[in-house]
Design a protein around this motif. Structure first.
Motif, PDB file in Angstrom:
ATOM      1  N   GLN A   4       0.888  -1.121   0.178  1.00 22.99           N
ATOM      2  CA  GLN A   4      -0.143  -0.002   0.031  1.00 22.99           C
ATOM      3  C   GLN A   4       0.996   1.252  -0.277  1.00 22.99           C
ATOM      4  O   GLN A   4       2.021   1.017   0.638  1.00 22.99           O
ATOM      5  CB  GLN A   4      -1.055   0.119   1.116  1.00 22.99           C
ATOM      6  N   THR A   5       0.392   2.244  -0.509  1.00 24.30           N
ATOM      7  CA  THR A   5       0.995   3.653  -0.463  1.00 24.30           C
ATOM      8  C   THR A   5      -0.001   4.842  -0.303  1.00 24.30           C
ATOM      9  O   THR A   5      -1.238   4.494  -0.495  1.00 24.30           O
ATOM     10  CB  THR A   5       1.633   3.982  -1.841  1.00 24.30           C
ATOM     11  N   GLY A   6       0.404   5.972   0.138  1.00 25.42           N
ATOM     12  CA  GLY A   6      -0.370   6.790   0.562  1.00 25.42           C
ATOM     13  C   GLY A   6       0.728   8.087   0.818  1.00 25.42           C
ATOM     14  O   GLY A   6       1.810   8.128   0.862  1.00 25.42           O
ATOM     15  N   THR A   7      -0.194   9.294   0.861  1.00 21.00           N
ATOM     16  CA  THR A   7       0.242  10.763   1.030  1.00 21.00           C
ATOM     17  C   THR A   7      -0.172  11.177   2.334  1.00 21.00           C
ATOM     18  O   THR A   7      -1.462  11.420   2.055  1.00 21.00           O
ATOM     19  CB  THR A   7       0.404  11.629  -0.140  1.00 21.00           C
ATOM     20  N   ILE A   8       0.431  11.684   3.309  1.00 28.13           N
ATOM     21  CA  ILE A   8      -0.188  12.592   4.513  1.00 28.13           C
ATOM     22  C   ILE A   8       0.546  13.854   4.427  1.00 28.13           C
ATOM     23  O   ILE A   8       1.709  14.048   4.201  1.00 28.13           O
ATOM     24  CB  ILE A   8       0.242  11.904   5.416  1.00 28.13           C
TER      25      ILE A   8
END
Length: 195
Positions: free
Chosen positions: A172-176
């Protein structure tokens, strides 16, 4: 009438052998067997491990000195991984590791005089005496009134740093996006000219 079941959808995969084994999306009212790992919570923990800070504000004139109305004010964020990035940290649980990488998108300086904020997308240039009365090439301001016009006789300079943090783990990947605040103050006087 049926009441909706409470639970969550889980994406089941088995990484590690060079390819993902069979899995899929399943519903569970109680969570995956063995408790599972909440990857997004782990990502938040990785962000905390970055120990990101607000700007280490450099400013000329110095807070211990006095500036003059109409003269250039230079602003910069003193470099360091937790102040300007890039910064990297990880968090692990249940055999899963999430790595977070952070960089500063911008620092917005409120100059305390009611003017539009100064938006800096680079750390800024530290002032040196050889620059004389020139404006900063990337992050500066000019005051048009003395700070004696505000409570306390000093302009409060605030800095809000916006960090973009990209994370990845368990497929999984994401940006915060997160912000950090800092402040300092300066005294600005008006020069009286005698005829």
């Amino acid at each position: 009438m049926l009441s909706p079941a409470k639970g969550r959808l889980y994406n089941v995969s088995c990484p590690g052998a060079g390819r993902e084994l069979e899995g899929g999306t399943v519903f569970s009212a109680t969570g995956p067997a063995g408790g599972g790992v909440d990857v997004q919570a782990l990502a938040q923990r990785a962000v905390e491990n970055l120990r990101l800070e607000g700007a280490d504000i450099g400013i000329a004139p110095k807070p211990s000195g006095v500036g003059v109305v109409g003269m250039p004010v230079w602003i910069w964020n003193k470099p360091g991984p937790t102040r300007t990035g890039p910064a990297t940290a990880s968090a692990s649980a249940g055999g899963v590791t999430v790595t977070a990488r952070a960089k500063v998108r911008k620092v917005v300086y409120g100059m305390g005089d009611g003017s539009d904020p100064v938006v800096c997308t680079a750390p800024g240039t530290p002032y040196a005496a050889e620059y004389g009365k020139r404006m900063s090439p990337d992050c500066g301001h000019r005051y048009t009134a003395p700070s004696s016009t505000v409570d306390g006789g000093r302009y409060r300079v605030t800095a809000t740093t916006t960090w973009d943090v990209e994370w990845a783990g368990a497929g999984q990947t994401g940006t915060i996006t997160t912000t950090r605040d800092a402040s300092t103050s300066v005294e600005i006087r008006e020069v009286q000219v005698l005829n």
